[in-house]
Design an enzyme around this catalytic site. Structure first.
Site, PDB file in Angstrom:
ATOM      1  N   HIS A  72       0.814  -1.224   0.000  1.00 50.47           N
ATOM      2  CA  HIS A  72       0.000   0.000   0.000  1.00 50.47           C
ATOM      3  C   HIS A  72       0.847   1.274   0.000  1.00 50.47           C
ATOM      4  O   HIS A  72       1.869   1.352   0.690  1.00 50.47           O
ATOM      5  CB  HIS A  72      -1.001  -0.001   1.163  1.00 50.47           C
ATOM      6  CG  HIS A  72      -0.425   0.016   2.546  1.00 50.47           C
ATOM      7  ND1 HIS A  72      -0.189   1.187   3.222  1.00 50.47           N
ATOM      8  CD2 HIS A  72      -0.054  -0.977   3.383  1.00 50.47           C
ATOM      9  CE1 HIS A  72       0.291   0.902   4.430  1.00 50.47           C
ATOM     10  NE2 HIS A  72       0.398  -0.398   4.550  1.00 50.47           N
ATOM     11  N   ASP A 189       6.354   1.934   6.414  1.00 56.17           N
ATOM     12  CA  ASP A 189       5.086   1.215   6.315  1.00 56.17           C
ATOM     13  C   ASP A 189       4.178   2.026   5.396  1.00 56.17           C
ATOM     14  O   ASP A 189       3.675   3.068   5.803  1.00 56.17           O
ATOM     15  CB  ASP A 189       4.484   1.064   7.707  1.00 56.17           C
ATOM     16  CG  ASP A 189       3.064   0.512   7.688  1.00 56.17           C
ATOM     17  OD1 ASP A 189       2.641   0.005   6.642  1.00 56.17           O
ATOM     18  OD2 ASP A 189       2.383   0.593   8.723  1.00 56.17           O
ATOM     19  N   GLU A 223      -5.022   1.403   2.866  1.00 61.66           N
ATOM     20  CA  GLU A 223      -4.865   0.334   3.853  1.00 61.66           C
ATOM     21  C   GLU A 223      -4.877   0.869   5.277  1.00 61.66           C
ATOM     22  O   GLU A 223      -5.461   0.259   6.170  1.00 61.66           O
ATOM     23  CB  GLU A 223      -3.546  -0.419   3.580  1.00 61.66           C
ATOM     24  CG  GLU A 223      -3.404  -1.727   4.349  1.00 61.66           C
ATOM     25  CD  GLU A 223      -2.809  -1.572   5.747  1.00 61.66           C
ATOM     26  OE1 GLU A 223      -2.867  -2.537   6.511  1.00 61.66           O
ATOM     27  OE2 GLU A 223      -2.295  -0.472   6.071  1.00 61.66           O
ATOM     28  N   GLU A 224      -4.244   2.009   5.495  1.00 60.95           N
ATOM     29  CA  GLU A 224      -4.122   2.539   6.868  1.00 60.95           C
ATOM     30  C   GLU A 224      -5.480   2.920   7.462  1.00 60.95           C
ATOM     31  O   GLU A 224      -5.595   3.111   8.667  1.00 60.95           O
ATOM     32  CB  GLU A 224      -3.182   3.750   6.904  1.00 60.95           C
ATOM     33  CG  GLU A 224      -1.723   3.428   6.600  1.00 60.95           C
ATOM     34  CD  GLU A 224      -1.036   2.586   7.675  1.00 60.95           C
ATOM     35  OE1 GLU A 224      -1.663   2.228   8.684  1.00 60.95           O
ATOM     36  OE2 GLU A 224       0.147   2.264   7.464  1.00 60.95           O
ATOM     37  N   ASP A 244       4.012  -6.252   3.403  1.00 63.44           N
ATOM     38  CA  ASP A 244       3.867  -5.152   4.353  1.00 63.44           C
ATOM     39  C   ASP A 244       4.845  -5.405   5.504  1.00 63.44           C
ATOM     40  O   ASP A 244       5.348  -6.517   5.688  1.00 63.44           O
ATOM     41  CB  ASP A 244       2.413  -5.076   4.842  1.00 63.44           C
ATOM     42  CG  ASP A 244       1.995  -3.668   5.261  1.00 63.44           C
ATOM     43  OD1 ASP A 244       2.889  -2.869   5.583  1.00 63.44           O
ATOM     44  OD2 ASP A 244       0.783  -3.383   5.274  1.00 63.44           O
ATOM     45  N   HIS A 324       4.964   2.908  12.819  1.00 61.85           N
ATOM     46  CA  HIS A 324       4.055   4.041  13.020  1.00 61.85           C
ATOM     47  C   HIS A 324       4.683   5.061  13.968  1.00 61.85           C
ATOM     48  O   HIS A 324       4.010   5.687  14.789  1.00 61.85           O
ATOM     49  CB  HIS A 324       2.683   3.580  13.545  1.00 61.85           C
ATOM     50  CG  HIS A 324       1.821   2.991  12.468  1.00 61.85           C
ATOM     51  ND1 HIS A 324       0.458   2.917  12.547  1.00 61.85           N
ATOM     52  CD2 HIS A 324       2.154   2.474  11.266  1.00 61.85           C
ATOM     53  CE1 HIS A 324      -0.023   2.369  11.441  1.00 61.85           C
ATOM     54  NE2 HIS A 324       0.990   2.086  10.647  1.00 61.85           N
TER      55      HIS A 324
HETATM   56 ZN   LIG Z   1       1.165  -1.207   6.417  1.00 58.02          ZN
END
Ligand SMILES: [Zn+2]
Length: 352
Positions: A72, A189, A223-224, A244, A324
């Protein structure tokens, strides 16, 4: 398929370019256009899906069930929620993260007219010489602000700059490639995953080899926020592998030097036979790998299945430290991920 230093350099370069291309969920067009241009440069045909994701399909040497890989392009960020009385901005998150991971970050506010304004995310009583609250106050979205680098004193002034509720706020990625092989930056990510797929596609295009089965590469866009690969995967697909991040941390097997194969995440266990096959590929090709469990994690694999995709799924990716947050990985993990993706597609002779 062996991959050389040049290909790993290419993947690192793609990571750097991608993390510097803002792409928050709902506003991913720039990153998708970038991937589009890169695929064209590499010589891989592609098309946009209805929702604006990107699909590249390589025809297989054999008929039968198709395979798919997905990564993503969307990342974390924020959106203007309210123009504060003092000329600062209140914000709402796009994607999930702890406020501690963005306090002090420099940001760019993008107005509806495309004007870019700089600012900083701060606690609303940020000066140590003025307030003691900075030490013992729990950070909430209500007590965090974006301090704009503009001479504004009230909400009227902010509005005059062209800023309005709903404007996107992009975090500075703070990207740095160290001479020790690390890539530290926000948004690994899943831009690291996107870069790994680009690397694998480049290797396939340059070698002129075809995958064993028809294989689809989906670059998804949301996706997030929970619905990335819910559409766009062709119904012929019987096997989906999400590429991922591997979750590195206390009690985790994953590390920044390996491709991480997920056995189970918050959505439950992945298909056992597929997982075993991925492990076998790593063992036979001496690809550094880890098998791990991710305690708080969802991916596009689960999203696709929940949306009704009748396929088994797997999840692989480079180990990412401090996910994150101020993320970091090593080029070894990127190389290992590209190698596993290439092993999985089983390239062989035959023109595409
Ligand atoms: Zn991800």
């Amino acid at each position: 398929m062996r991959i050389d230093k040049k290909l790993t350099d290419y993947v690192v370069e793609q990571v750097v370019r991608l993390v510097k291309t803002p792409s928050l969920a709902g506003h991913t067009d720039r990153a998708i256009s970038y991937v589009e241009e890169e695929l064209t440069r590499v010589g891989i045909a592609h098309q946009r899906t209805g929702r604006g994701a990107l699909l590249a399909t390589l025809k297989g040497r054999e008929e039968g069930m198709h395979r798919a890989l997905t990564a993503h392009v969307d990342t974390l960020g924020a959106m203007v929620k309210e123009l504060g009385k003092d000329g600062s901005l209140l914000f709402t998150p796009v994607g999930g993260y702890a406020l501690a991971t963005v306090e002090g970050e420099y940001v760019t506010v993008e107005t509806g007219a495309g004007k870019l304004l700089r600012g900083t995310i701060l606690f609303d009583e940020p000066s140590a010489h003025v307030s003691k609250k900075i030490n013992d106050t729990k950070r909430e979205f209500e007590n965090m602000r974006i301090r704009l680098d503009a001479e504004v004193r009230d909400a009227k002034g902010t509005a005059k700059l062209g800023i309005a509720v709903g404007d996107y706020v992009h975090f500075d990625p703070r990207c740095e490639v160290t001479d020790t092989g690390f890539i530290k930056t926000r948004h690994l990510d899943d831009k690291a995953g996107v870069a790994c797929l680009l690397g694998a596609l480049k290797a396939l295009a340059e070698s002129g080899s075809r995958p064993r089965r028809t294989t689809h590469f989906l670059f998804s866009t949301s996706e997030e926020v929970g619905f990335g690969a819910s559409a766009g995967i062709p119904p012929e697909v019987g096997e989906l592998v999400a590429v991922d991040m591997g979750a590195v941390g206390k009690g985790q097997e994953s590390d920044e030097y390996s491709v991480c194969i997920c056995a189970k995440d918050s959505s439950g266990p992945f298909d056992y036979a597929l997982r075993q096959r991925l492990v076998k590929l790593c063992r036979s090709q001496k690809i550094p790998f880890k098998v791990d469990i991710y305690p708080f994690y969802g991916s596009d694999a689960a999203v696709a299945v929940r949306a009704g995709l009748d396929a088994v799924t797997g999840l692989v990716g480079p180990g990412i430290n401090a996910s994150h947050n101020l993320e970091r990985t090593h080029r070894k993990a990127l190389a290992a991920t590209v190698r596993l993706v290439l092993a999985y597609v089983e390239p062989g002779d035959g023109k595409r």
